[in-house]
Design a protein around this motif. Structure first.
Motif, PDB file in Angstrom:
ATOM      1  N   LEU A   5      25.196  72.808 -22.650  1.00 11.04           N
ATOM      2  CA  LEU A   5      25.300  72.242 -21.308  1.00 11.04           C
ATOM      3  C   LEU A   5      25.145  73.352 -20.275  1.00 11.04           C
ATOM      4  O   LEU A   5      25.929  74.293 -20.258  1.00 11.04           O
ATOM      5  CB  LEU A   5      26.656  71.543 -21.130  1.00 11.04           C
ATOM      6  N   ILE A   6      24.123  73.242 -19.426  1.00  7.57           N
ATOM      7  CA  ILE A   6      23.969  74.159 -18.301  1.00  7.57           C
ATOM      8  C   ILE A   6      24.422  73.419 -17.051  1.00  7.57           C
ATOM      9  O   ILE A   6      23.744  72.480 -16.602  1.00  7.57           O
ATOM     10  CB  ILE A   6      22.511  74.638 -18.139  1.00  7.57           C
ATOM     11  N   GLU A   7      25.565  73.816 -16.523  1.00  5.13           N
ATOM     12  CA  GLU A   7      26.155  73.111 -15.384  1.00  5.13           C
ATOM     13  C   GLU A   7      26.964  74.095 -14.545  1.00  5.13           C
ATOM     14  O   GLU A   7      28.021  74.576 -14.981  1.00  5.13           O
ATOM     15  CB  GLU A   7      27.053  71.980 -15.883  1.00  5.13           C
ATOM     16  N   ASP A  51      21.825  70.563 -15.574  1.00  3.09           N
ATOM     17  CA  ASP A  51      21.827  70.077 -14.205  1.00  3.09           C
ATOM     18  C   ASP A  51      20.462  70.349 -13.583  1.00  3.09           C
ATOM     19  O   ASP A  51      19.725  71.233 -14.039  1.00  3.09           O
ATOM     20  CB  ASP A  51      22.924  70.781 -13.411  1.00  3.09           C
ATOM     21  N   ALA A  52      20.121  69.574 -12.542  1.00  3.19           N
ATOM     22  CA  ALA A  52      18.843  69.773 -11.867  1.00  3.19           C
ATOM     23  C   ALA A  52      18.728  71.177 -11.284  1.00  3.19           C
ATOM     24  O   ALA A  52      17.631  71.731 -11.201  1.00  3.19           O
ATOM     25  CB  ALA A  52      18.670  68.727 -10.773  1.00  3.19           C
ATOM     26  N   CYS A  54      20.280  74.886 -12.128  1.00  3.70           N
ATOM     27  CA  CYS A  54      20.996  75.554 -13.214  1.00  3.70           C
ATOM     28  C   CYS A  54      21.835  76.734 -12.751  1.00  3.70           C
ATOM     29  O   CYS A  54      22.236  77.563 -13.582  1.00  3.70           O
ATOM     30  CB  CYS A  54      19.994  76.018 -14.270  1.00  3.70           C
ATOM     31  N   GLY A  55      22.087  76.857 -11.461  1.00  4.99           N
ATOM     32  CA  GLY A  55      22.885  77.964 -10.975  1.00  4.99           C
ATOM     33  C   GLY A  55      22.063  79.163 -10.590  1.00  4.99           C
ATOM     34  O   GLY A  55      22.404  79.893  -9.657  1.00  4.99           O
ATOM     35  N   ASP A  56      20.974  79.395 -11.298  1.00  2.00           N
ATOM     36  CA  ASP A  56      20.111  80.538 -11.008  1.00  2.00           C
ATOM     37  C   ASP A  56      18.627  80.169 -11.025  1.00  2.00           C
ATOM     38  O   ASP A  56      17.768  81.016 -10.818  1.00  2.00           O
ATOM     39  CB  ASP A  56      20.372  81.676 -12.004  1.00  2.00           C
ATOM     40  N   ALA A  57      18.320  78.898 -11.294  1.00  2.00           N
ATOM     41  CA  ALA A  57      16.927  78.459 -11.344  1.00  2.00           C
ATOM     42  C   ALA A  57      16.888  76.937 -11.329  1.00  2.00           C
ATOM     43  O   ALA A  57      17.878  76.269 -11.648  1.00  2.00           O
ATOM     44  CB  ALA A  57      16.233  78.993 -12.600  1.00  2.00           C
ATOM     45  N   ALA A  58      15.736  76.402 -10.960  1.00  2.00           N
ATOM     46  CA  ALA A  58      15.547  74.954 -10.995  1.00  2.00           C
ATOM     47  C   ALA A  58      15.359  74.503 -12.437  1.00  2.00           C
ATOM     48  O   ALA A  58      14.800  75.235 -13.267  1.00  2.00           O
ATOM     49  CB  ALA A  58      14.335  74.564 -10.159  1.00  2.00           C
ATOM     50  N   ARG A  83      15.810  60.447  -6.209  1.00  2.00           N
ATOM     51  CA  ARG A  83      14.764  59.535  -5.772  1.00  2.00           C
ATOM     52  C   ARG A  83      13.761  59.373  -6.907  1.00  2.00           C
ATOM     53  O   ARG A  83      13.704  60.175  -7.837  1.00  2.00           O
ATOM     54  CB  ARG A  83      14.074  60.080  -4.530  1.00  2.00           C
ATOM     55  N   GLU A  84      12.961  58.319  -6.802  1.00  2.00           N
ATOM     56  CA  GLU A  84      11.984  58.043  -7.860  1.00  2.00           C
ATOM     57  C   GLU A  84      11.051  59.227  -8.061  1.00  2.00           C
ATOM     58  O   GLU A  84      10.729  59.610  -9.191  1.00  2.00           O
ATOM     59  CB  GLU A  84      11.178  56.791  -7.539  1.00  2.00           C
ATOM     60  N   SER A  85      10.613  59.834  -6.980  1.00  2.00           N
ATOM     61  CA  SER A  85       9.690  60.966  -7.081  1.00  2.00           C
ATOM     62  C   SER A  85      10.330  62.141  -7.805  1.00  2.00           C
ATOM     63  O   SER A  85       9.664  62.873  -8.559  1.00  2.00           O
ATOM     64  CB  SER A  85       9.235  61.403  -5.687  1.00  2.00           C
ATOM     65  N   GLU A  86      11.654  62.329  -7.606  1.00  2.00           N
ATOM     66  CA  GLU A  86      12.362  63.422  -8.272  1.00  2.00           C
ATOM     67  C   GLU A  86      12.494  63.150  -9.764  1.00  2.00           C
ATOM     68  O   GLU A  86      12.361  64.073 -10.586  1.00  2.00           O
ATOM     69  CB  GLU A  86      13.739  63.607  -7.631  1.00  2.00           C
ATOM     70  N   LEU A  87      12.756  61.889 -10.109  1.00  2.00           N
ATOM     71  CA  LEU A  87      12.830  61.522 -11.528  1.00  2.00           C
ATOM     72  C   LEU A  87      11.486  61.743 -12.211  1.00  2.00           C
ATOM     73  O   LEU A  87      11.418  62.295 -13.317  1.00  2.00           O
ATOM     74  CB  LEU A  87      13.253  60.057 -11.674  1.00  2.00           C
ATOM     75  N   VAL A  88      10.435  61.314 -11.550  1.00  2.00           N
ATOM     76  CA  VAL A  88       9.095  61.479 -12.123  1.00  2.00           C
ATOM     77  C   VAL A  88       8.773  62.957 -12.319  1.00  2.00           C
ATOM     78  O   VAL A  88       8.251  63.362 -13.371  1.00  2.00           O
ATOM     79  CB  VAL A  88       8.038  60.807 -11.218  1.00  2.00           C
ATOM     80  N   ALA A  89       9.108  63.777 -11.330  1.00  2.00           N
ATOM     81  CA  ALA A  89       8.830  65.208 -11.428  1.00  2.00           C
ATOM     82  C   ALA A  89       9.605  65.844 -12.568  1.00  2.00           C
ATOM     83  O   ALA A  89       9.072  66.698 -13.305  1.00  2.00           O
ATOM     84  CB  ALA A  89       9.182  65.893 -10.107  1.00  2.00           C
ATOM     85  N   MET A  90      10.866  65.428 -12.757  1.00  2.00           N
ATOM     86  CA  MET A  90      11.679  65.998 -13.832  1.00  2.00           C
ATOM     87  C   MET A  90      11.132  65.612 -15.204  1.00  2.00           C
ATOM     88  O   MET A  90      11.049  66.443 -16.120  1.00  2.00           O
ATOM     89  CB  MET A  90      13.127  65.524 -13.697  1.00  2.00           C
ATOM     90  N   LEU A  91      10.737  64.355 -15.356  1.00  2.00           N
ATOM     91  CA  LEU A  91      10.178  63.904 -16.633  1.00  2.00           C
ATOM     92  C   LEU A  91       8.837  64.578 -16.904  1.00  2.00           C
ATOM     93  O   LEU A  91       8.539  64.956 -18.045  1.00  2.00           O
ATOM     94  CB  LEU A  91      10.021  62.381 -16.631  1.00  2.00           C
TER      95      LEU A  91
END
Length: 248
Positions: A5-7, A51-52, A54-58, A83-91
């Motif tokens: 877990l990175i949080e 987490d979106a 990570c404390g030191d990086a996206a 937001r939907e766009s953020e979910l899409v970008a993460m996937l």
């Protein structure tokens, strides 16, 4: 299962850790991505929850790095009111699933179980007797019967063997083996796991001539496969001659 877990939010990390523990998983918390990535090649994990930020990086950058180091590691991203766009970008960045923060325990555990099923990791069922081909497991007496013989295993050998047979033809990570059989990785040396694997191979005759192979996967774990066995009797028999009947 052993979950990283990175949080950076310590309070939320504690909540997630407790929920994972309640679900039968071991949670290893990292406040930032750097310490996780530093040991990623040497530590064993079945899943990464991050987490979106990570404390030191996206998370997108961390996931890209994880895909280079551990290509098969499933990743779940935690996002606050995305937001939907953020979910899409993460996937699209490589996450296998996303969860909203703060997490809801039953949903998180159900999604993790579904993700691990898709990844091919299975847990032995909680039954006293199990059958796998010609192998009969009696967990109550720690006995395995096969081909007219009964072999007594130690409790940990039995749990290890059950895990392998339950995941037939699937690679099982050391992390999954250690957490399932020994509960805590810190208490067990890698050599101990390899010794148990060797004993199981010998006691249960998991050899090609018996129709099974137990293969160590370098840097990952073990895989048990069932393979076809040639019938020596059929090889010695001459091919049947063709009879030609003439009709008058």
């Amino acid at each position: 299962m052993r979950i990283a877990l990175i949080e950076p939010d310590l309070r939320h990390a504690e909540i997630v850790g407790r929920l994972l523990l309640a679900g039968g998983h071991a949670c290893h918390h990292f406040a930032a991505s750097a310490p996780f990535l530093a040991g990623a090649e040497h530590e064993f994990f079945d899943l990464l929850v991050t987490d979106a930020f990570c404390g030191d990086a996206a998370a997108e950058d961390v996931i890209a790095r994880v895909r280079q180091l551990l290509p098969g590691l499933p990743v779940v991203a935690l996002m606050s009111a995305p937001r939907e766009s953020e979910l899409v970008a993460m996937l699209q960045a490589g996450a296998d699933d996303c969860l909203s923060k703060p997490v809801r325990g039953p949903e998180m555990l159900a999604r993790i179980e579904a993700l691990m099923r898709r990844a091919g990791i299975r847990r032995p069922r909680n039954r006293v007797r199990e059958m796998f081909g010609d192998y009969a497991f009696d967990a109550g007496r720690s006995i395995v019967s096969f081909r007219g013989q009964s072999i007594t295993l130690t409790p940990k050998e039995l749990q290890f063997a059950l895990l392998l047979f339950t995941n037939m033809s699937r690679p099982v990570s050391r992390a999954h083996i250690l957490e399932t059989v020994w509960s805590r990785r810190r208490d067990v040396r890698s050599r101990t796991l390899d010794t148990h694997a060797s004993r199981i191979r010998t006691k249960l005759e998991l050899r090609p001539e018996s129709g099974y192979t137990l293969t160590p996967l370098y840097g990952y774990g073990y895989r048990l496969d069932r393979i076809p066995v040639d019938n020596p009797d059929s090889a010695d028999k001459p091919a049947p001659t063709e009879r030609i009947v003439e009709t008058l």
